[in-house]
Motif scaffolding. Sequence first.
Motif, PDB file in Angstrom:
ATOM      1  N   PRO A 299       0.826  -1.222   0.000  1.00 14.34           N
ATOM      2  CA  PRO A 299       0.000   0.000   0.000  1.00 14.34           C
ATOM      3  C   PRO A 299       0.854   1.264   0.000  1.00 14.34           C
ATOM      4  O   PRO A 299       1.838   1.361   0.729  1.00 14.34           O
ATOM      5  N   HIS A 300       0.482   2.191  -0.839  1.00 14.62           N
ATOM      6  CA  HIS A 300       1.137   3.494  -0.931  1.00 14.62           C
ATOM      7  C   HIS A 300       0.068   4.577  -1.029  1.00 14.62           C
ATOM      8  O   HIS A 300      -1.057   4.322  -1.469  1.00 14.62           O
ATOM      9  N   LEU A 301       0.468   5.786  -0.670  1.00 15.48           N
ATOM     10  CA  LEU A 301      -0.384   6.948  -0.896  1.00 15.48           C
ATOM     11  C   LEU A 301      -0.117   7.485  -2.291  1.00 15.48           C
ATOM     12  O   LEU A 301       1.041   7.632  -2.702  1.00 15.48           O
ATOM     13  N   LEU A 302      -1.200   7.756  -3.024  1.00 16.78           N
ATOM     14  CA  LEU A 302      -1.100   8.320  -4.364  1.00 16.78           C
ATOM     15  C   LEU A 302      -1.975   9.564  -4.437  1.00 16.78           C
ATOM     16  O   LEU A 302      -2.841   9.782  -3.591  1.00 16.78           O
ATOM     17  N   LEU A 303      -1.768  10.362  -5.462  1.00 16.19           N
ATOM     18  CA  LEU A 303      -2.585  11.547  -5.691  1.00 16.19           C
ATOM     19  C   LEU A 303      -2.934  11.637  -7.163  1.00 16.19           C
ATOM     20  O   LEU A 303      -2.045  11.594  -8.027  1.00 16.19           O
ATOM     21  N   SER A 304      -4.231  11.739  -7.458  1.00 19.12           N
ATOM     22  CA  SER A 304      -4.676  11.861  -8.844  1.00 19.12           C
ATOM     23  C   SER A 304      -4.387  13.270  -9.354  1.00 19.12           C
ATOM     24  O   SER A 304      -4.723  14.257  -8.710  1.00 19.12           O
ATOM     25  N   ILE A 305      -3.758  13.361 -10.521  1.00 19.91           N
ATOM     26  CA  ILE A 305      -3.478  14.679 -11.113  1.00 19.91           C
ATOM     27  C   ILE A 305      -4.157  14.824 -12.480  1.00 19.91           C
ATOM     28  O   ILE A 305      -3.887  15.764 -13.215  1.00 19.91           O
ATOM     29  N   GLY A 310      -6.586  15.929  -7.630  1.00 18.24           N
ATOM     30  CA  GLY A 310      -6.393  16.146  -6.205  1.00 18.24           C
ATOM     31  C   GLY A 310      -6.987  15.087  -5.312  1.00 18.24           C
ATOM     32  O   GLY A 310      -6.947  15.219  -4.087  1.00 18.24           O
ATOM     33  N   LYS A 311      -7.529  14.013  -5.886  1.00 14.28           N
ATOM     34  CA  LYS A 311      -8.125  12.953  -5.081  1.00 14.28           C
ATOM     35  C   LYS A 311      -7.027  12.047  -4.520  1.00 14.28           C
ATOM     36  O   LYS A 311      -6.256  11.455  -5.267  1.00 14.28           O
ATOM     37  N   PRO A 312      -6.932  11.924  -3.177  1.00 10.02           N
ATOM     38  CA  PRO A 312      -5.949  11.002  -2.614  1.00 10.02           C
ATOM     39  C   PRO A 312      -6.393   9.560  -2.777  1.00 10.02           C
ATOM     40  O   PRO A 312      -7.587   9.259  -2.776  1.00 10.02           O
ATOM     41  N   VAL A 313      -5.415   8.674  -2.902  1.00  6.61           N
ATOM     42  CA  VAL A 313      -5.686   7.266  -3.187  1.00  6.61           C
ATOM     43  C   VAL A 313      -4.733   6.406  -2.360  1.00  6.61           C
ATOM     44  O   VAL A 313      -3.568   6.772  -2.173  1.00  6.61           O
ATOM     45  N   VAL A 314      -5.225   5.279  -1.868  1.00  9.12           N
ATOM     46  CA  VAL A 314      -4.359   4.267  -1.268  1.00  9.12           C
ATOM     47  C   VAL A 314      -4.656   2.946  -1.963  1.00  9.12           C
ATOM     48  O   VAL A 314      -5.818   2.549  -2.080  1.00  9.12           O
ATOM     49  N   ASN A 315      -3.609   2.273  -2.443  1.00  7.56           N
ATOM     50  CA  ASN A 315      -3.796   0.960  -3.066  1.00  7.56           C
ATOM     51  C   ASN A 315      -3.566  -0.123  -2.033  1.00  7.56           C
ATOM     52  O   ASN A 315      -2.550  -0.136  -1.344  1.00  7.56           O
ATOM     53  N   TYR A 316      -4.525  -1.039  -1.901  1.00  9.58           N
ATOM     54  CA  TYR A 316      -4.394  -2.165  -0.984  1.00  9.58           C
ATOM     55  C   TYR A 316      -4.171  -3.471  -1.748  1.00  9.58           C
ATOM     56  O   TYR A 316      -4.213  -4.549  -1.156  1.00  9.58           O
ATOM     57  N   VAL A 317      -3.935  -3.363  -3.043  1.00  5.86           N
ATOM     58  CA  VAL A 317      -3.648  -4.518  -3.896  1.00  5.86           C
ATOM     59  C   VAL A 317      -2.461  -4.170  -4.786  1.00  5.86           C
ATOM     60  O   VAL A 317      -2.085  -2.993  -4.923  1.00  5.86           O
ATOM     61  N   ASN A 318      -1.853  -5.184  -5.395  1.00  2.88           N
ATOM     62  CA  ASN A 318      -0.755  -4.956  -6.339  1.00  2.88           C
ATOM     63  C   ASN A 318      -1.249  -4.068  -7.472  1.00  2.88           C
ATOM     64  O   ASN A 318      -2.255  -4.375  -8.115  1.00  2.88           O
ATOM     65  N   THR A 319      -0.543  -2.984  -7.722  1.00  7.16           N
ATOM     66  CA  THR A 319      -1.083  -1.945  -8.604  1.00  7.16           C
ATOM     67  C   THR A 319      -0.040  -1.396  -9.566  1.00  7.16           C
ATOM     68  O   THR A 319       1.056  -1.001  -9.150  1.00  7.16           O
ATOM     69  N   GLY A 320      -0.410  -1.351 -10.845  1.00  8.17           N
ATOM     70  CA  GLY A 320       0.357  -0.613 -11.842  1.00  8.17           C
ATOM     71  C   GLY A 320      -0.214   0.799 -11.916  1.00  8.17           C
ATOM     72  O   GLY A 320      -1.419   0.966 -12.054  1.00  8.17           O
ATOM     73  N   LEU A 342      -4.949  15.473   2.563  1.00  4.19           N
ATOM     74  CA  LEU A 342      -5.114  15.697   1.122  1.00  4.19           C
ATOM     75  C   LEU A 342      -6.597  15.747   0.737  1.00  4.19           C
ATOM     76  O   LEU A 342      -6.982  16.504  -0.152  1.00  4.19           O
ATOM     77  N   GLU A 343      -7.420  14.927   1.403  1.00  3.88           N
ATOM     78  CA  GLU A 343      -8.858  14.962   1.141  1.00  3.88           C
ATOM     79  C   GLU A 343      -9.429  16.326   1.530  1.00  3.88           C
ATOM     80  O   GLU A 343     -10.251  16.907   0.807  1.00  3.88           O
TER      81      GLU A 343
END
Length: 417
Positions: A299-305, A310-320, A342-343
Amino acid sequence: MGNKKAPVIRFKGYTEDWEQRKFSDLIQTMRGGASIAPDDYKDKGIATVPKGAINSTGIADLSGSKYVSKEFFEKNKNSSVYSDELVTSLRDLVPSAPNMGRIVKLKGKDHRYLMPQGVYNLVLQDEVDENFLISFTNTSKFRKIISQEKNGSTQVHIRNSEYLGISIIIPDSEEQNKIGSFFKQLDATIALHQDAIQHQQGLKKAMLQKLFPVNGARIPTVRFATFKEEWEQRKLGDLSEIVRGASPRPIQDKKWFDSNSNVGWLRISDVTEQNGRITYLEQKISKAGQEKTRVLFEPHLLLSIAATVGKPVVNYVNTGVHDGFLIFLNPIFDREFMFQWLEMFRLKWHKYGQPGSQVNLNSELVRNQEIMIPPIKEQVIIGGFFKQLDDTIALHQDAIHKLQLLKQSFLQKMFIN
């Protein structure tokens, strides 16, 4: 009275065949709305039934009500309707929500309302159970009938005579009452969960303003016990290595995807559907595709651009991760705390866009964004508090989804389709 049939599921003790009847046999009176020009609406006065009032819940959504003057209402009072009365629309007033012909009950804070054109007040015959008929207008059979009867292209509608001429198959009043009460209770349970979600969302919105410093303050308005230190101003780029995702090109090439892969491909639609917490990804990226992107196995923190900016994202699965997202690598902050910050900050990214234009975020802008941040222990407590609220909201949303599926199943089996 025509063909006699019975549904797949019935309450115990009911064996009589159902009878075919027309809406004109079931509806005692049907009154239409008034012509209301844009200039007729006022800041206050008598509420009107709004465009979005008609829906599948059985209760009119009056949140978008506008107002007309008392004088205008008196001139058009033949188009008035009162709390606890039934209304329908013979126009698709909201094209994105095809609710034409559904019946709902008025349950608002105001006692009386004015109906606009296209909306009709229905008074049913005494032997017709209103909850039964409300539920019937949500069945797939009835929706299909409405679709076949509708007219027009720019303003889709159904004529009064066509609506009253619709034939349905119904049981006696006692069985109607049983079925109607069942669906009314189901809708009431769904509504309770929706109310709980609104309450939790309101609480979260209020606490985001209190547990994070605002307007240049160095401490928040509300703090958990034992925390006394001032928060520190830092840049996001000081707190993490911020990198951009990558996308294989051309993205349409099928070789980049493999349904048997254990690595999902994150799309903007996944973010909106799962509200930023990614627990599954339908599309999978191939070995070749993984070499052209950034793959996260934890899991990592991501940010949609892009798109949902500006939407924050956390992946709880293997993600490309494609190039519409930034990834926060090697963070020295609590992930949940930063997700919530961020939210809260999301709408403020719009300062980087021109009015009316798409916001254009990039890695450098995000790296340079300043944030007030407390010691890690306080971050963990704050993040955990908001995560608990989010989890509660998610539980209610899941319950609503399951109840809606149950309702659709019973609509198929407790009415004759």
